[in-house]
Each structure stands twice: as C-alpha cells, then as structure tokens.
Design an enzyme around this catalytic site. Structure first.
Site, mmCIF file in Angstrom:
data_model
loop_
_atom_site.group_PDB
_atom_site.id
_atom_site.type_symbol
_atom_site.label_atom_id
_atom_site.label_comp_id
_atom_site.label_asym_id
_atom_site.label_seq_id
_atom_site.Cartn_x
_atom_site.Cartn_y
_atom_site.Cartn_z
ATOM 1 N N GLY A 51 -1.542 21.591 -103.344
ATOM 2 C CA GLY A 51 -2.869 21.252 -103.860
ATOM 3 C C GLY A 51 -3.412 22.287 -104.828
ATOM 4 N N LYS A 107 -4.315 32.708 -110.617
ATOM 5 C CA LYS A 107 -3.540 31.841 -109.721
ATOM 6 C C LYS A 107 -2.197 32.486 -109.398
ATOM 7 C CE LYS A 107 -0.511 27.925 -110.531
ATOM 8 N NZ LYS A 107 -0.128 26.835 -111.431
ATOM 9 N N THR A 108 -1.716 32.262 -108.175
ATOM 10 C CA THR A 108 -0.380 32.732 -107.792
ATOM 11 C C THR A 108 0.229 31.833 -106.720
ATOM 12 O OG1 THR A 108 0.913 34.659 -107.109
ATOM 13 C CG2 THR A 108 -1.132 34.290 -105.913
ATOM 14 N N HIS A 109 1.575 31.833 -106.678
ATOM 15 C CA HIS A 109 2.310 31.234 -105.554
ATOM 16 C C HIS A 109 2.996 32.336 -104.740
ATOM 17 C CE1 HIS A 109 1.693 27.136 -106.726
ATOM 18 N NE2 HIS A 109 2.550 27.110 -107.718
ATOM 19 N N ARG A 131 -0.899 23.440 -96.927
ATOM 20 C CA ARG A 131 -0.624 22.010 -96.707
ATOM 21 C C ARG A 131 0.492 21.897 -95.677
ATOM 22 N NH1 ARG A 131 1.339 17.746 -101.462
ATOM 23 N NH2 ARG A 131 0.691 15.825 -100.391
ATOM 24 N N GLU A 231 -7.647 10.209 -107.875
ATOM 25 C CA GLU A 231 -7.613 9.131 -108.874
ATOM 26 C C GLU A 231 -8.111 9.623 -110.228
ATOM 27 O OE1 GLU A 231 -7.172 7.848 -104.983
ATOM 28 O OE2 GLU A 231 -8.963 8.891 -105.747
ATOM 29 N N MET A 257 1.370 14.230 -110.652
ATOM 30 C CA MET A 257 0.427 13.883 -109.583
ATOM 31 C C MET A 257 0.929 12.568 -108.997
ATOM 32 S SD MET A 257 -3.185 15.154 -111.125
ATOM 33 C CE MET A 257 -3.858 15.367 -109.488
ATOM 34 N N LYS A 259 1.294 11.199 -105.320
ATOM 35 C CA LYS A 259 0.563 10.400 -104.321
ATOM 36 C C LYS A 259 -0.713 11.065 -103.837
ATOM 37 C CE LYS A 259 3.947 7.260 -102.294
ATOM 38 N NZ LYS A 259 4.539 6.804 -101.020
#
EC number: 2.8.2.1
Length: 296
Positions: A51, A107-109, A131, A231, A257, A259
């Site tokens: 996300g 931002k980072t992962h 998640r 949406e 993107m 589902k």
C-alpha cells in the site's frame, strides 16, 4: 544471484547483509548509508506491495489540505524521493532528497537494519504500513510479472518458495515487518495496517493527520477519503504508473494497481500451500504480538 526475466535477459540481484537488492542500489550503497536525514523528515516505510502508493497519496493530500490540483503537480514517484532508488544516469533517490526543501516526505522499502543510521539519530518520524503476508505475496508476484526491472517470478508454485524463503528484492516479509514492529515503541513510528485503512479509511487517515500534526475540517477529510479510494487512484495518471514506459512496467501483463483488496490470496493459495504457510508464519513470527486481518 542471476535470475532470467521473460525478456531473456539476466537480472543479477546483489546482496547486502543477506538481503537481495537491485544492483544499482547496492552499487550506490555507501551514498545511501551516509544519507543525512533531518529531524523534520517524515519517512514512509513499507514492504513492497503493502500500500505504498496509497499511503503516499494520503500523506500528500493531507499535506496539501485536500487540494487535488496540488496533488496533480507531479507523478507520485517524483513527489516523495525513494531513498534507495538508483538508476543511472537518472538522479538517485538520495540526490533528489538532498535537493528537496524541508520539511521532506521520503519513502523507503528498507528494513530497520538497512536503514541509513541518520534517520534514527535525528529522531525522525516514520509512517509504517504493514499488509498481511499472503496478500503481499500475491501482489508482489503479479508486480514481478509486469516489472522488467525485477526478476521473472516463474510460476506461482515457484514464487511461493521464493517468497517464503525471503529471496525477493528487499528481503523477507517476516523480518521486515517484525523489525519495524519491534521498533515502534522506541521511536516516533505510526504503525498502520493496510487492512484497517481498507476497513475504515476515515479513522486511519485521521490518525495519519494527527501524527503529521495537521488539522483539516470534516469536509476536507471526506474529500481525502474519496480521492484516495482505490477506484479513484486506479484512474489517476499521477498514481497509476500509466506514464511509465511499457519496457519497464508492462501493464498489459498485470495492472500496477491490480485489485487493492483484502483476501485475494484465497484465489491463489492451494489448501496445501495455505497450511504450509501458516506453519512457517507461526514459526517465524513466534514471540511477536502483531495480528493481521486475512479477509474482510
């Protein structure tokens, strides 16, 4: 580690402290590690496909007081520098962050053990979104199918093994989530769950606002909820990656993107895989108090 992509090219991932990363990131590692965070930085942290783009858009909408036009100023990946991103000759994430005026949203992962130390030293704010592992795995599988910068995932059965063994870019989901969860009481970390934002976006967005020290009225809050729905974002060229070349992200294979739901894992996991995964999960997450919602 060399893995062949469906383009027939070799994508050789490199390793840092047992974590697989993209080669350009590892080649740029000393610059990333010596990154100078500032005390007013806000770092959005996620494991891939948890996300990230969603929380980025939520944060930006809050920052812009719900002004949709201001959020259209640039594609999402240019609004918040991705600190470990490197793809020469383009400017690296570190270079983009350095050029950005404060207060910065980054931002980072990266996992807690790979994060540049200056973030901890400067007592920055961290916004972490987790998640559930099963949906993360499914989403990451489809992302690797369409992303030509990442190794081809192979079959679902093959990818299942790759993922549970942490042999994906940015490493093990288990280690990543556990690491950030264990840090949450020692630092300024707002730890959110993807499933909670899905269930009650208004409640969770309000938490983000408070964490950021922002106040908006109810009308603006309702607008933020509406504009950051799956949406809306799927149709928004500033968030849906439609501007990225097909040679990098081939959305004819799978949408960026796709589902945005909770529980899609049930359409992929066999009964045997599910039982095996649950056993691995119990073993790897033993001793942590974290609880995930697996379906809504």
């Amino acid at each position: 580690m060399a893995l062949t992509s469906d383009l027939g090219k070799q994508i050789k991932l490199k390793e840092v402290e047992g974590t697989l990363l993209q080669p350009a990131t590892v080649d740029n590692w000393s610059q990333i590690q010596s990154f100078e965070a500032k005390p007013d930085d806000l770092l959005i942290c996620t494991y891939p496909k948890a996300g990230t783009t969603w929380i980025q858009e939520i944060v930006d909408m809050i920052e812009q007081n719900g002004d949709v036009e201001k959020c259209q100023r640039a594609i999402i990946q240019h609004r918040h520098p991705f600190i470990e991103w490197a793809r020469p000759p383009q400017p690296s994430g570190v270079e983009k962050a350095k050029a950005m005026p404060s207060p910065r949203i980054l931002k980072t992962h990266l996992s807690t053990q790979l994060l540049p130390p200056s973030f901890w030293e400067n007592n920055c704010k961290f916004l972490y979104v987790a998640r559930n592992a099963k949906d993360c795995m499914v989403s990451y599988y489809h992302f690797q199918r369409m992303n030509h910068m990442l190794p081809d995932p192979g079959t679902w059965e093959e990818y299942f093994e790759t993922f549970i063994n942490g042999k994906v870019v940015w490493g093990s989901w288990f280690d990543h989530v556990k690491g950030w969860w264990e840090m949450k009481d020692r630092h300024q970390i707002l730890f959110l769950f993807y499933e909670d934002i899905k269930r009650d976006p208004k409640h969770e967005i309000r938490k983000v606002m408070q964490f950021m020290g922002k106040k908006v009225d109810e009308t603006v809050l309702d607008k933020i909820v509406q504009e950051t729905s799956f949406e809306k974002m799927k149709e928004n060229p500033m968030t849906n990656r439609s501007t990225v070349s097909k040679s990098i992200l081939d959305q004819s294979i799978s949408s960026f993107m796709r589902k945005g739901t909770v529980g899609d894992w049930k359409n992929h996991f066999t009964v045997a895989q599910n039982e095996r995964f649950d056993e691995i999960y119990r073993r790897k997450m033993e001793g942590t108090s974290i609880n995930f919602c697996m379906e809504l």
